[in-house]
Design an enzyme around this catalytic site. Structure first.
Site, PDB file in Angstrom:
ATOM      1  NE  ARG A 122     -52.676 -11.443   3.158  1.00 29.26           N
ATOM      2  CZ  ARG A 122     -52.396 -12.461   2.748  1.00 29.26           C
ATOM      3  NH1 ARG A 122     -52.245 -13.434   3.465  1.00 29.26           N
ATOM      4  NH2 ARG A 122     -53.393 -12.900   1.967  1.00 29.26           N
ATOM      5  CE  LYS A 143     -43.203   9.368   3.210  1.00 27.14           C
ATOM      6  NZ  LYS A 143     -43.265  10.814   2.587  1.00 27.14           N
ATOM      7  CD  GLU A 185     -32.294  14.524   1.782  1.00 25.84           C
ATOM      8  OE1 GLU A 185     -33.106  15.275   2.379  1.00 25.84           O
ATOM      9  OE2 GLU A 185     -32.797  14.029   0.716  1.00 25.84           O
ATOM     10  CE  LYS A 227     -37.540  10.641   7.712  1.00 25.50           C
ATOM     11  NZ  LYS A 227     -37.211  10.306   6.197  1.00 25.50           N
ATOM     12  CD  GLU A 237     -45.453  13.517   3.418  1.00 22.28           C
ATOM     13  OE1 GLU A 237     -44.619  12.747   3.231  1.00 22.28           O
ATOM     14  OE2 GLU A 237     -45.499  14.501   2.314  1.00 22.28           O
ATOM     15  NE  ARG A 241     -42.582  10.778   6.842  1.00 17.75           N
ATOM     16  CZ  ARG A 241     -42.145   9.670   7.162  1.00 17.75           C
ATOM     17  NH1 ARG A 241     -43.002   8.790   7.612  1.00 17.75           N
ATOM     18  NH2 ARG A 241     -41.162   9.094   6.455  1.00 17.75           N
ATOM     19  CG  ASN A 245     -41.794  16.640   1.102  1.00 15.23           C
ATOM     20  OD1 ASN A 245     -40.983  15.571   0.863  1.00 15.23           O
ATOM     21  ND2 ASN A 245     -42.913  16.329   1.064  1.00 15.23           N
ATOM     22  CG  HIS A 248     -37.492  16.819  -1.178  1.00 13.75           C
ATOM     23  ND1 HIS A 248     -36.403  17.383  -0.114  1.00 13.75           N
ATOM     24  CD2 HIS A 248     -36.848  15.520  -1.380  1.00 13.75           C
ATOM     25  CE1 HIS A 248     -35.576  16.476   0.157  1.00 13.75           C
ATOM     26  NE2 HIS A 248     -35.598  15.503  -0.365  1.00 13.75           N
ATOM     27  CG  HIS A 252     -38.589  15.107  -5.839  1.00  8.60           C
ATOM     28  ND1 HIS A 252     -39.514  14.964  -4.752  1.00  8.60           N
ATOM     29  CD2 HIS A 252     -37.733  14.242  -5.534  1.00  8.60           C
ATOM     30  CE1 HIS A 252     -39.220  14.159  -3.973  1.00  8.60           C
ATOM     31  NE2 HIS A 252     -38.063  13.483  -4.171  1.00  8.60           N
ATOM     32  CG  HIS A 265     -32.223  12.920  -3.639  1.00  5.09           C
ATOM     33  ND1 HIS A 265     -33.477  13.118  -4.030  1.00  5.09           N
ATOM     34  CD2 HIS A 265     -32.669  13.061  -2.202  1.00  5.09           C
ATOM     35  CE1 HIS A 265     -34.346  13.571  -3.189  1.00  5.09           C
ATOM     36  NE2 HIS A 265     -33.634  13.281  -2.087  1.00  5.09           N
TER      37      HIS A 265
HETATM   38  P1  NAD Z   1     -27.947   4.387  -3.306  1.00  4.98           P
HETATM   39  O1  NAD Z   1     -28.454   3.567  -2.409  1.00  4.98           O
HETATM   40  O2  NAD Z   1     -28.043   4.302  -4.673  1.00  4.98           O
HETATM   41  O3  NAD Z   1     -26.397   4.606  -2.946  1.00  4.98           O
HETATM   42  C1  NAD Z   1     -25.563   5.654  -3.852  1.00  4.98           C
HETATM   43  C2  NAD Z   1     -24.218   4.625  -4.393  1.00  4.98           C
HETATM   44  O4  NAD Z   1     -23.172   4.572  -3.535  1.00  4.98           O
HETATM   45  C3  NAD Z   1     -24.633   3.246  -4.991  1.00  4.98           C
HETATM   46  O5  NAD Z   1     -23.889   3.366  -6.217  1.00  4.98           O
HETATM   47  C4  NAD Z   1     -24.336   2.608  -3.898  1.00  4.98           C
HETATM   48  O6  NAD Z   1     -23.989   1.208  -4.596  1.00  4.98           O
HETATM   49  C5  NAD Z   1     -23.227   3.213  -3.318  1.00  4.98           C
HETATM   50  N1  NAD Z   1     -22.914   2.886  -1.985  1.00  4.98           N
HETATM   51  C6  NAD Z   1     -23.638   2.645  -1.011  1.00  4.98           C
HETATM   52  N2  NAD Z   1     -23.013   2.469   0.111  1.00  4.98           N
HETATM   53  C7  NAD Z   1     -21.624   2.657  -0.173  1.00  4.98           C
HETATM   54  C8  NAD Z   1     -20.366   2.347   0.595  1.00  4.98           C
HETATM   55  N3  NAD Z   1     -20.334   2.229   2.107  1.00  4.98           N
HETATM   56  N4  NAD Z   1     -19.387   2.285  -0.035  1.00  4.98           N
HETATM   57  C9  NAD Z   1     -19.226   2.359  -1.325  1.00  4.98           C
HETATM   58  N5  NAD Z   1     -20.344   2.567  -2.283  1.00  4.98           N
HETATM   59  C10 NAD Z   1     -21.550   2.532  -1.441  1.00  4.98           C
HETATM   60  O7  NAD Z   1     -28.490   5.972  -3.019  1.00  4.98           O
HETATM   61  P2  NAD Z   1     -28.702   6.801  -1.579  1.00  4.98           P
HETATM   62  O8  NAD Z   1     -28.135   8.219  -1.922  1.00  4.98           O
HETATM   63  O9  NAD Z   1     -28.170   6.213  -0.608  1.00  4.98           O
HETATM   64  O10 NAD Z   1     -30.232   6.777  -1.523  1.00  4.98           O
HETATM   65  C11 NAD Z   1     -31.008   7.351  -2.515  1.00  4.98           C
HETATM   66  C12 NAD Z   1     -32.422   6.646  -2.564  1.00  4.98           C
HETATM   67  O11 NAD Z   1     -33.039   6.685  -1.353  1.00  4.98           O
HETATM   68  C13 NAD Z   1     -33.495   7.193  -3.484  1.00  4.98           C
HETATM   69  O12 NAD Z   1     -33.923   5.903  -4.296  1.00  4.98           O
HETATM   70  C14 NAD Z   1     -34.412   7.821  -2.596  1.00  4.98           C
HETATM   71  O13 NAD Z   1     -35.776   7.680  -3.146  1.00  4.98           O
HETATM   72  C15 NAD Z   1     -34.522   7.179  -1.544  1.00  4.98           C
HETATM   73  N6  NAD Z   1     -34.929   7.905  -0.199  1.00  4.98           N
HETATM   74  C16 NAD Z   1     -35.902   7.382   0.380  1.00  4.98           C
HETATM   75  C17 NAD Z   1     -36.157   8.045   1.562  1.00  4.98           C
HETATM   76  C18 NAD Z   1     -37.378   7.550   2.538  1.00  4.98           C
HETATM   77  O14 NAD Z   1     -37.931   7.979   3.212  1.00  4.98           O
HETATM   78  N7  NAD Z   1     -37.864   6.061   2.353  1.00  4.98           N
HETATM   79  C19 NAD Z   1     -35.723   9.235   2.044  1.00  4.98           C
HETATM   80  C20 NAD Z   1     -34.677   9.928   1.160  1.00  4.98           C
HETATM   81  C21 NAD Z   1     -34.124   9.221  -0.012  1.00  4.98           C
HETATM   82 ZN    ZN Z   2     -34.589  13.545   0.046  1.00 10.57          ZN
END
Ligand code: NAD
Ligand code: ZN
Length: 360
Positions: A122, A143, A185, A227, A237, A241, A245, A248, A252, A265
Site C-alpha cells: 500500500r 505521477k 521538455e 514544473k 490535475e 496542471r 500538456n 502533447h 501523443h 517523446h
Molecule cells: P527512458 O527512461 O527509456 O530513457 C531513454 C533511454 O536512455 C533508455 O534506453 C535508457 O536505458 C537510456 N538511458 C537512460 N539514462 C542513461 C544514461 N545516463 N546513459 C546512457 N543511457 C541512458 O526514457 P525517458 O525519455 O527518460 O522517459 C520517457 C518516459 O517518461 C515515458 O515512459 C513517459 O511516459 C515518461 N514520462 C513521465 C512523466 C511523469 O510525469 N511521470 C512525464 C514525462 C514523461
Molecule cells: Zn512529455
C-alpha cells in the site's frame, strides 16, 4: 543547487549538480533516513552497468543494506508484468514498510519504480535518481504508472518521491538523440511559463547542447522550477496542471500513429508545440512572430517542427487525437499560447481548424 517542492501533504527536496551521486548518503541523512536501512534499487539494462555499482557501493559503505533489480531498457518494460516481477523481487529481498525504493534511470524507470513504490504494501517511500534530461520532467510531480496494451500511462497513481537527486554528470553517457528529446521538455517549461527562461535558452543553446555542466544544471533547475510551480498549485490535475500538456495532444497522437520509437517523446512534443502555436494564430489570433520564435528555439536544440508525411496521415492523427481523453463531442481541447511564456487550455476547437495547421 537545491529546490524544494511544497505540497499540502508533503515537502521534498530536488538536488541538482555535478558529481553529487557520491553525496547520496548525506542527502539521505538530511532527509531523515536514519531508521530506514533497507534500500532497493530499480534500474534498466543500459543504466545499471554504468551507475548502479557506484550507487550501491556508496550506500553500502554508509551502512545500508542494498538490493537491486534490473529490467530491460525501453518503454516496453513499463507494464503490469514487470510490476508483478519487481514486487516479487522486493518481497524476496524482504522489503518492508520501513524500506525505500530507488529509481535509477530515465522516465521509464521513474514511472515504473515509482509505481512499485506506490503499490507495494500500500505504498512505501521512493527516491528518484534521474539519468536522462527528459526525467527532469518525469521525476518531479508524483505521477507514476505503467502502460496498458490499449493506452499509455493508463494504470497509475500519484505518489510523490521523498527526494530527487540529479547528478548531471550521468547525462554525459546519454545518447545524443535522447538528450535532444529531453530539451523538448525544457523548452516546453520555458514556453508555458517564463519569457526570461526562453531568452536564456536562446542565448545558451550551444553550451547546453555541449552539456556544459553549470549551464545544464541551471536549465534543469529552471525547468524543475516551472514544473514545481505548476504542480504545487494543482497536484492532481484538476485545472492548471493541464498546461504541462502543451504540445502533447499532437505529440501523443504522433507517437501512437507513427509507432512508438519512430519519434522520441521529445521530438513528438516539439512537433506538437509547433502545431499548437500555429493553431494559436488561428484560434487566439496570436502574433506570427511567436510561431517564428518557437520554431527557432526548437531548431536551436535540433528538434523537428514538422512530421514526415510518409510516417503518418493527417486523418490518422486526428483519429488518434479524438481517442485522447480531452476530446468531448467532437470538440478538441488544446493548450494554446497567446504569447511567449503564457499558455491556456482552450476548449471547443473544431476538427477543421486543426486540419488546416497540420501540414502548414
Ligand atoms: P527512458 O527512461 O527509456 O530513457 C531513454 C533511454 O536512455 C533508455 O534506453 C535508457 O536505458 C537510456 N538511458 C537512460 N539514462 C542513461 C544514461 N545516463 N546513459 C546512457 N543511457 C541512458 O526514457 P525517458 O525519455 O527518460 O522517459 C520517457 C518516459 O517518461 C515515458 O515512459 C513517459 O511516459 C515518461 N514520462 C513521465 C512523466 C511523469 O510525469 N511521470 C512525464 C514525462 C514523461
Ligand atoms: Zn512529455
Amino acid at each position: 543547487k537545491k529546490l524544494t517542492v511544497s505540497l499540502d501533504h508533503c515537502q521534498y527536496p530536488i538536488y541538482i549538480g555535478k558529481g553529487i551521486l557520491a553525496k547520496l548518503p548525506e542527502v539521505l541523512q538530511e532527509a531523515g533516513m536514519t531508521f530506514r536501512r533497507k534500500l532497493f534499487i530499480i534500474s534498466d539494462s543500459h543504466v545499471a552497468p554504468l551507475y548502479s555499482k557506484q550507487v550501491q557501493t556508496v550506500l553500502e559503505k554508509a551502512g545500508y543494506e542494498v538490493g537491486m533489480a534490473i529490467v530491460p531498457a525501453g518503454e516496453s518494460s513499463k507494464n503490469l508484468q514487470q510490476l508483478e516481477h519487481l514486487i516479487g523481487e522486493c518481497l524476496r529481498f524482504g522489503l518492508d514498510r520501513q524500506s525505500v525504493i530507488i529509481a535509477l534511470g530515465g522516465g521509464v524507470i521513474g514511472d515504473l519504480a515509482g509505481f512499485v513504490a506506490a503499490t507495494y504494501m500500500r505504498g512505501i517511500p521512493f527516491i528518484q535518481i534521474p539519468t536522462t534530461l527528459l526525467a527532469h520532467d518525469s521525476s518531479v510531480g508524483g505521477k507514476v504508472g505503467v502502460n496498458h496494451a490499449l493506452g499509455k500511462n493508463v494504470i497509475g497513481a500519484f505518489h510523490q518521491p521523498m527526494l530527487v537527486l540529479y547528478d548531471v554528470e550521468t547525462l554525459n553517457t546519454l545518447p545524443k538523440r535522447e538528450l535532444i528529446s529531453g530539451f523538448a521538455e525544457v523548452v516546453k517549461h520555458a514556453l508555458i511559463w517564463d519569457p526570461s527562461f526562453i531568452k536564456w535558452l536562446e542565448q545558451n543553446s550551444e553550451e547546453l547542447m555541449a552539456l556544459h555542466a553549470e549551464k545544464i544544471s541551471e536549465a534543469i533547475y529552471r525547468g524543475c522550477q516551472v514544473k514545481v510551480a505548476v504542480v504545487s498549485q494543482d497536484e492532481k490535475e484538476v485545472g492548471l496542471r493541464a498546461i504541462l500538456n502543451y504540445g502533447h495532444t499532437i505529440g501523443h497522437a504522433l507517437e501512437a500513429v507513427a509507432g512508438y520509437g519512430v519519434y522520441t517523446h521529445g521530438e513528438a512534443v516539439a512537433i506538437g508545440m509547433a502545431g499548437a502555436v500555429r493553431l494559436s494564430t488561428k484560434v487566439l489570433g496570436t502574433d506570427k512572430q511567436v510561431v517564428v520564435k518557437t520554431e527557432k528555439l526548437l531548431h536551436a536544440f535540433e528538434l523537428p517542427t514538422q512530421y514526415n508525411p510518409s510516417h503518418v496521415t493527417d486523418e490518422l492523427l486526428l483519429q488518434a487525437m479524438k481517442r485522447d481523453k480531452k476530446v468531448r463531442n467532437d470538440e478538441y481541447s488544446f493548450v494554446l499560447t497567446s504569447d511567449l511564456g503564457s499558455v491556456e487550455l482552450v476548449r471547443g476547437i473544431h476538427e477543421e481548424q486543426i486540419r488546416t495547421i497540420l501540414q502548414e
